[in-house]
Design a protein around this motif. Structure first.
Motif, PDB file in Angstrom:
ATOM      1  N   SER A  79       0.837  -0.983  -0.225  1.00 28.62           N
ATOM      2  CA  SER A  79       0.195  -0.019  -0.141  1.00 28.62           C
ATOM      3  C   SER A  79       0.991   1.131  -0.017  1.00 28.62           C
ATOM      4  O   SER A  79       0.564   1.891  -0.747  1.00 28.62           O
ATOM      5  CB  SER A  79      -0.763   0.010   1.431  1.00 28.62           C
ATOM      6  OG  SER A  79       0.050  -0.225   2.202  1.00 28.62           O
ATOM      7  N   GLY A  80       2.242   1.453   0.960  1.00 31.78           N
ATOM      8  CA  GLY A  80       2.355   2.721   0.524  1.00 31.78           C
ATOM      9  C   GLY A  80       3.680   2.749  -0.572  1.00 31.78           C
ATOM     10  O   GLY A  80       3.516   3.563  -1.230  1.00 31.78           O
ATOM     11  N   GLY A  81       4.028   1.041  -1.919  1.00 29.46           N
ATOM     12  CA  GLY A  81       4.073   1.564  -2.899  1.00 29.46           C
ATOM     13  C   GLY A  81       3.167   2.762  -3.719  1.00 29.46           C
ATOM     14  O   GLY A  81       3.676   2.974  -4.658  1.00 29.46           O
ATOM     15  N   LEU A  82       2.155   2.049  -3.589  1.00 24.21           N
ATOM     16  CA  LEU A  82       0.680   2.255  -3.927  1.00 24.21           C
ATOM     17  C   LEU A  82       0.486   3.830  -4.162  1.00 24.21           C
ATOM     18  O   LEU A  82       0.989   4.255  -5.371  1.00 24.21           O
ATOM     19  CB  LEU A  82      -0.546   1.443  -3.260  1.00 24.21           C
ATOM     20  CG  LEU A  82      -1.944   1.921  -4.585  1.00 24.21           C
ATOM     21  CD1 LEU A  82      -1.893   1.429  -5.724  1.00 24.21           C
ATOM     22  CD2 LEU A  82      -3.040   1.587  -4.225  1.00 24.21           C
ATOM     23  N   TRP A  83       0.508   3.606  -2.849  1.00 27.26           N
ATOM     24  CA  TRP A  83       0.645   6.196  -2.177  1.00 27.26           C
ATOM     25  C   TRP A  83       1.819   6.424  -3.632  1.00 27.26           C
ATOM     26  O   TRP A  83       1.688   7.137  -4.348  1.00 27.26           O
ATOM     27  CB  TRP A  83       1.040   6.218  -1.334  1.00 27.26           C
ATOM     28  CG  TRP A  83      -0.617   5.757  -0.473  1.00 27.26           C
ATOM     29  CD1 TRP A  83      -1.102   4.914   0.384  1.00 27.26           C
ATOM     30  CD2 TRP A  83      -1.805   6.682  -1.043  1.00 27.26           C
ATOM     31  NE1 TRP A  83      -2.452   4.790   0.337  1.00 27.26           N
ATOM     32  CE2 TRP A  83      -2.936   6.064   0.318  1.00 27.26           C
ATOM     33  CE3 TRP A  83      -2.158   7.525  -1.880  1.00 27.26           C
ATOM     34  CZ2 TRP A  83      -4.226   6.358  -0.034  1.00 27.26           C
ATOM     35  CZ3 TRP A  83      -3.243   8.168  -1.269  1.00 27.26           C
ATOM     36  CH2 TRP A  83      -4.675   7.684  -0.821  1.00 27.26           C
ATOM     37  N   VAL A  84       3.120   6.171  -3.312  1.00 24.60           N
ATOM     38  CA  VAL A  84       4.307   6.707  -3.715  1.00 24.60           C
ATOM     39  C   VAL A  84       3.751   6.334  -5.903  1.00 24.60           C
ATOM     40  O   VAL A  84       3.526   7.436  -6.495  1.00 24.60           O
ATOM     41  CB  VAL A  84       5.283   5.868  -3.719  1.00 24.60           C
ATOM     42  CG1 VAL A  84       7.103   6.322  -4.977  1.00 24.60           C
ATOM     43  CG2 VAL A  84       5.838   6.293  -2.222  1.00 24.60           C
ATOM     44  N   GLY A  85       3.168   5.226  -6.070  1.00 30.47           N
ATOM     45  CA  GLY A  85       2.878   5.415  -7.425  1.00 30.47           C
ATOM     46  C   GLY A  85       1.933   6.512  -8.131  1.00 30.47           C
ATOM     47  O   GLY A  85       1.821   7.327  -9.086  1.00 30.47           O
ATOM     48  N   LEU A  86       0.553   6.002  -7.193  1.00 33.41           N
ATOM     49  CA  LEU A  86      -0.187   7.330  -7.230  1.00 33.41           C
ATOM     50  C   LEU A  86       0.150   8.815  -6.659  1.00 33.41           C
ATOM     51  O   LEU A  86       0.269   9.532  -8.481  1.00 33.41           O
ATOM     52  CB  LEU A  86      -1.560   6.756  -6.354  1.00 33.41           C
ATOM     53  CG  LEU A  86      -1.847   6.421  -6.325  1.00 33.41           C
ATOM     54  CD1 LEU A  86      -3.268   5.334  -4.997  1.00 33.41           C
ATOM     55  CD2 LEU A  86      -2.975   5.641  -7.557  1.00 33.41           C
ATOM     56  N   ILE A  87       0.944   9.533  -5.933  1.00 31.80           N
ATOM     57  CA  ILE A  87       1.938  10.585  -6.182  1.00 31.80           C
ATOM     58  C   ILE A  87       2.343  11.084  -7.496  1.00 31.80           C
ATOM     59  O   ILE A  87       2.135  11.616  -8.051  1.00 31.80           O
ATOM     60  CB  ILE A  87       1.989  10.738  -4.776  1.00 31.80           C
ATOM     61  CG1 ILE A  87       1.840  11.065  -3.791  1.00 31.80           C
ATOM     62  CG2 ILE A  87       2.900  12.565  -4.983  1.00 31.80           C
ATOM     63  CD1 ILE A  87       2.285  10.876  -2.223  1.00 31.80           C
ATOM     64  N   LEU A  88       3.324   9.819  -8.151  1.00 31.92           N
ATOM     65  CA  LEU A  88       3.573  10.641  -9.894  1.00 31.92           C
ATOM     66  C   LEU A  88       3.302  10.368 -10.573  1.00 31.92           C
ATOM     67  O   LEU A  88       3.624  11.369 -11.325  1.00 31.92           O
ATOM     68  CB  LEU A  88       4.789   8.661  -9.224  1.00 31.92           C
ATOM     69  CG  LEU A  88       6.033   9.118  -8.511  1.00 31.92           C
ATOM     70  CD1 LEU A  88       6.875   7.811  -8.239  1.00 31.92           C
ATOM     71  CD2 LEU A  88       7.137  10.334  -8.160  1.00 31.92           C
TER      72      LEU A  88
END
Length: 158
Positions: A79-88
């Protein structure tokens, strides 16, 4: 009850139910009564930080864990990786929007028998999407092939 007289025992100077030190300027680095005890058998968890005051070059007072200077490892989650991907992704979309708005001059587009006029930014965006599809479609087919092979190898032989 606590064995530490400065930590809220009946003989202490704190009022019932109060939280925090009696002296708001007290520093856990200089007041051993304010330190949180760390069991000797623990290898993970909070790490004692060096004092924030001037360095004296001496060891900390007794009862304090030695400062190691390293923080415990932080585990990464999906989920942390998902949030980073969404922000990028949001940042890339913002840059694309600015690009399209700044390149709004009309340009004549011809593709086989189709012709039309599009803003330059939109035409370049469509060309980029076509390039992404040229890479994504064969890549997706290859991933499906590899999954099928992995499933066949995982099944028991009959």
């Amino acid at each position: 009850m606590s064995d530490d007289a400065g930590r809220g025992s009946l003989g202490g100077s704190r009022a019932h139910g109060s939280a925090g030190p009696v002296d708001p300027t007290a520093d856990p680095a200089t007041d051993p009564g304010m330190r949180i005890p760390v069991p000797a058998d623990r290898t993970t968890g909070p790490v004692a930080l060096p004092p924030s005051g001037p360095a004296t070059g001496t060891a900390p007072a007794t009862g304090a864990a030695p400062a190691t200077g390293t923080a415990p490892a932080v585990r990464h989650s999906r989920s942390g990786g998902l949030w980073v991907g969404l922000i990028l992704s949001a940042l890339v979309l913002l840059f694309l929007l600015v690009f399209i708005l700044q390149n709004g001059d009309p340009v004549q587009i011809s593709f086989f028998a189709l012709e039309g006029v599009l803003p330059t930014g939109v035409a370049l965006l469509l060309a980029a999407i076509a390039g992404i599809l040229l890479v994504a479609i064969p890549g997706s087919v290859r991933i499906l092939q590899l999954r099928r092979v992995a499933r066949r190898q995982a099944r028991p032989e009959r």
